[in-house]
Design a protein around this motif. Structure first.
Motif, PDB file in Angstrom:
ATOM      1  N   ASP A   1      -8.865  14.325 -24.463  1.00 48.70           N
ATOM      2  CA  ASP A   1      -8.473  15.730 -24.357  1.00 48.70           C
ATOM      3  C   ASP A   1      -8.869  16.269 -22.982  1.00 48.70           C
ATOM      4  N   PHE A   2     -10.077  15.917 -22.543  1.00 50.83           N
ATOM      5  CA  PHE A   2     -10.522  16.354 -21.218  1.00 50.83           C
ATOM      6  C   PHE A   2      -9.687  15.706 -20.125  1.00 50.83           C
ATOM      7  N   ALA A   3      -9.358  14.429 -20.299  1.00 43.91           N
ATOM      8  CA  ALA A   3      -8.549  13.734 -19.290  1.00 43.91           C
ATOM      9  C   ALA A   3      -7.213  14.430 -19.092  1.00 43.91           C
ATOM     10  N   VAL A   4      -6.581  14.868 -20.177  1.00 46.00           N
ATOM     11  CA  VAL A   4      -5.304  15.572 -20.073  1.00 46.00           C
ATOM     12  C   VAL A   4      -5.490  16.876 -19.295  1.00 46.00           C
ATOM     13  N   LYS A   5      -6.570  17.602 -19.588  1.00 49.44           N
ATOM     14  CA  LYS A   5      -6.843  18.849 -18.862  1.00 49.44           C
ATOM     15  C   LYS A   5      -7.100  18.578 -17.383  1.00 49.44           C
ATOM     16  N   LEU A   6      -7.844  17.502 -17.102  1.00 52.62           N
ATOM     17  CA  LEU A   6      -8.144  17.158 -15.716  1.00 52.62           C
ATOM     18  C   LEU A   6      -6.875  16.806 -14.947  1.00 52.62           C
ATOM     19  N   ILE A   7      -6.023  16.016 -15.558  1.00 54.96           N
ATOM     20  CA  ILE A   7      -4.772  15.627 -14.894  1.00 54.96           C
ATOM     21  C   ILE A   7      -3.898  16.853 -14.666  1.00 54.96           C
ATOM     22  N   ASP A   8      -3.851  17.752 -15.638  1.00 54.96           N
ATOM     23  CA  ASP A   8      -3.087  18.994 -15.460  1.00 54.96           C
ATOM     24  C   ASP A   8      -3.649  19.804 -14.296  1.00 54.96           C
ATOM     25  N   ARG A   9      -4.986  19.858 -14.187  1.00 54.72           N
ATOM     26  CA  ARG A   9      -5.613  20.594 -13.091  1.00 54.72           C
ATOM     27  C   ARG A   9      -5.263  19.955 -11.750  1.00 54.72           C
TER      28      ARG A   9
ATOM     29  N   VAL B   1       0.853  -1.174   0.000  1.00 52.85           N
ATOM     30  CA  VAL B   1       0.000   0.000   0.000  1.00 52.85           C
ATOM     31  C   VAL B   1       0.893   1.229   0.000  1.00 52.85           C
ATOM     32  N   ALA B   2       0.727   2.069  -1.006  1.00 55.04           N
ATOM     33  CA  ALA B   2       1.592   3.232  -1.140  1.00 55.04           C
ATOM     34  C   ALA B   2       1.208   4.306  -0.136  1.00 55.04           C
ATOM     35  N   ALA B   3       2.212   4.927   0.453  1.00 57.13           N
ATOM     36  CA  ALA B   3       1.946   6.069   1.323  1.00 57.13           C
ATOM     37  C   ALA B   3       1.542   7.241   0.446  1.00 57.13           C
ATOM     38  N   PRO B   4       0.638   8.105   0.936  1.00 63.90           N
ATOM     39  CA  PRO B   4       0.255   9.269   0.142  1.00 63.90           C
ATOM     40  C   PRO B   4       1.505  10.042  -0.270  1.00 63.90           C
ATOM     41  N   GLN B   5       1.629  10.320  -1.572  1.00 61.98           N
ATOM     42  CA  GLN B   5       2.835  10.964  -2.045  1.00 61.98           C
ATOM     43  C   GLN B   5       2.512  12.257  -2.759  1.00 61.98           C
ATOM     44  N   SER B   6       3.470  13.149  -2.761  1.00 59.99           N
ATOM     45  CA  SER B   6       3.291  14.439  -3.414  1.00 59.99           C
ATOM     46  C   SER B   6       3.346  14.266  -4.921  1.00 59.99           C
ATOM     47  N   ALA B   7       2.554  15.052  -5.626  1.00 59.41           N
ATOM     48  CA  ALA B   7       2.569  15.004  -7.078  1.00 59.41           C
ATOM     49  C   ALA B   7       3.835  15.676  -7.595  1.00 59.41           C
ATOM     50  N   PRO B   8       4.487  15.079  -8.584  1.00 58.49           N
ATOM     51  CA  PRO B   8       5.680  15.715  -9.136  1.00 58.49           C
ATOM     52  C   PRO B   8       5.324  16.991  -9.885  1.00 58.49           C
ATOM     53  N   ALA B   9       6.265  17.905  -9.962  1.00 61.38           N
ATOM     54  CA  ALA B   9       6.016  19.160 -10.659  1.00 61.38           C
ATOM     55  C   ALA B   9       5.916  18.951 -12.163  1.00 61.38           C
ATOM     56  N   GLY B  10       6.598  17.942 -12.674  1.00 62.06           N
ATOM     57  CA  GLY B  10       6.606  17.676 -14.105  1.00 62.06           C
ATOM     58  C   GLY B  10       5.636  16.577 -14.498  1.00 62.06           C
ATOM     59  N   PRO B  11       5.918  15.895 -15.607  1.00 61.45           N
ATOM     60  CA  PRO B  11       5.058  14.812 -16.092  1.00 61.45           C
ATOM     61  C   PRO B  11       4.903  13.699 -15.066  1.00 61.45           C
ATOM     62  N   LEU B  12       3.797  12.983 -15.170  1.00 63.46           N
ATOM     63  CA  LEU B  12       3.496  11.914 -14.228  1.00 63.46           C
ATOM     64  C   LEU B  12       3.887  10.552 -14.780  1.00 63.46           C
ATOM     65  N   ARG B  13       4.167   9.626 -13.875  1.00 65.46           N
ATOM     66  CA  ARG B  13       4.321   8.220 -14.226  1.00 65.46           C
ATOM     67  C   ARG B  13       2.954   7.585 -14.051  1.00 65.46           C
TER      68      ARG B  13
ATOM     69  N   LEU C   1      -1.903  10.561 -23.713  1.00 67.88           N
ATOM     70  CA  LEU C   1      -1.216  10.861 -22.458  1.00 67.88           C
ATOM     71  C   LEU C   1       0.294  10.948 -22.661  1.00 67.88           C
ATOM     72  N   THR C   2       0.824  10.112 -23.561  1.00 61.92           N
ATOM     73  CA  THR C   2       2.246  10.181 -23.873  1.00 61.92           C
ATOM     74  C   THR C   2       2.570  11.496 -24.588  1.00 61.92           C
ATOM     75  N   ALA C   3       1.701  11.892 -25.522  1.00 58.93           N
ATOM     76  CA  ALA C   3       1.899  13.157 -26.235  1.00 58.93           C
ATOM     77  C   ALA C   3       1.867  14.343 -25.278  1.00 58.93           C
ATOM     78  N   ALA C   4       1.136  14.201 -24.176  1.00 57.48           N
ATOM     79  CA  ALA C   4       1.068  15.264 -23.173  1.00 57.48           C
ATOM     80  C   ALA C   4       2.310  15.290 -22.290  1.00 57.48           C
ATOM     81  N   GLY C   5       3.224  14.344 -22.524  1.00 58.26           N
ATOM     82  CA  GLY C   5       4.491  14.350 -21.810  1.00 58.26           C
ATOM     83  C   GLY C   5       4.603  13.362 -20.674  1.00 58.26           C
ATOM     84  N   HIS C   6       3.542  12.594 -20.409  1.00 57.44           N
ATOM     85  CA  HIS C   6       3.570  11.672 -19.286  1.00 57.44           C
ATOM     86  C   HIS C   6       4.275  10.367 -19.665  1.00 57.44           C
ATOM     87  N   ASP C   7       4.809   9.700 -18.663  1.00 54.73           N
ATOM     88  CA  ASP C   7       5.481   8.406 -18.833  1.00 54.73           C
ATOM     89  C   ASP C   7       4.439   7.327 -18.564  1.00 54.73           C
ATOM     90  N   VAL C   8       3.929   6.721 -19.631  1.00 61.56           N
ATOM     91  CA  VAL C   8       2.764   5.834 -19.536  1.00 61.56           C
ATOM     92  C   VAL C   8       3.159   4.387 -19.794  1.00 61.56           C
TER      93      VAL C   8
END
Length: 301
Positions: free
Chosen positions: A182-190, A26-38, A59-66
């Motif tokens: 497209d909305f998912a990328v905006k939501l993740i950015d938010r 079980v992962a401990a709550p972690q801070s979101a990285p400032a850059g792209p997400l894994r 999601l890859t085009a948005a810069g995330h490591d998927v």
């Protein structure tokens, strides 16, 4: 070259003490990285379905490591089910893609235990699903089940679905997956922007996102975005016909009743994107617990 791994499924289950070392912690709550997400990307339509492949590209085009860790075959309607066989087959057909011969839940826990071993992803995204997961459909959805498996292990999760409340049309729904992503990328950015130095989502909370089909070519824009809850209606009604030989023919139809105000059904029916918070523990609210306490008051074993 395709690789195939066969692992004891018990190794994926936290309830097996002898094999707890290979179980997804079980992962401990972690801070979101400032850059792209894994991101661990899963679904219930299968690892090669159009929705998950489009999600991977967007999601890859948005810069995330998927990384895709998803069922080998279509597992729609499996809900939160997890297999109980002594072994499970896993294929690694291409870089960044793992295909698990099991349910979405199996895929997620394998991904956390093996693919992301010791370094949990920042986010699990499940979908985008072919067809909606609103009302009673969400309760039995493998797409939602994959997100729930992530939440159980302390990893933030989003379930994505594309479709209205009617039976999905294949061409129209696939076209509409673009606006969903497209909305998912905006939501993740938010989420990432709002998280600042904190977690992407409150601990134990995920989001069930349902994007309507706005028009057949997939280029339409939703009427807006609503924070919703899961409508209590079942949405699908089965009909049984006795074949006279010990079997019953079953057909299923959409039985859409008036939507609850503020519900996911109301939003999607109005052409709005429904975003419903969810958790993985099935707990009712404090009012329901108070009612239950009153109900059992004075009872003795």
């Amino acid at each position: 070259m395709r690789r195939k791994r066969v692992l004891p499924l018990a190794a994926l289950l936290l309830c097996t003490p002898a094999l707890a070392g290979t179980a997804p912690a079980v992962a401990a709550p972690q801070s979101a990285p400032a850059g792209p997400l894994r991101i661990l990307l899963t679904n219930d339509d299968g690892y090669n379905a159009p929705g998950i492949r489009k999600a991977f590209e967007r999601l890859t085009a948005a810069g995330h490591d998927v990384t895709i860790v998803a069922p080998l075959t279509n597992q729609s309607g499996t809900g939160t089910k997890m297999m109980s066989a002594p072994t499970i087959a896993v294929k690694h057909p291409e870089p960044k893609v793992w295909a698990v011969d099991g349910t979405p839940g199996d895929s997620v826990v394998f991904g956390l235990a093996e693919v992301f071993a010791g370094d949990a992803p920042d986010l699990v995204v499940s979908g985008t699903n072919f067809g909606p997961n609103v009302a009673g459909l969400a309760t039995h959805s493998g797409t939602v089940g994959g997100a729930v498996a992530a939440l159980e292990h302390g990893v933030p999760a989003i379930a994505l679905s594309t479709g209205g409340v009617s039976a999905p049309d294949p061409v129209t729904t696939v076209n509409a997956m673009g606006p969903t992503l497209d909305f998912a990328v905006k939501l993740i950015d938010r989420l990432r922007t709002r998280a600042r130095s904190g977690p992407l989502l409150p601990e134990g909370v995920g989001l069930n996102v349902n994007h309507p089909v706005v028009c057949a070519d997939g280029k339409g824009t939703a009427a807006g975005v609503s924070a919703t809850f899961q409508d209590p209606q079942t949405l699908l009604e089965p009909d049984f016909t006795d074949a006279g030989d010990g079997t019953w023919k079953m057909t299923v139809k959409v039985d859409l009743r008036p939507a609850a105000k503020g519900s996911d059904v109301e939003a999607v029916t109005a052409g709005r994107i429904a975003v419903s918070p969810m958790n993985a523990d099935w707990n009712a609210g404090p009012v329901d617990r108070a009612v239950t306490s009153a109900l059992i008051a004075g009872l003795r074993p």
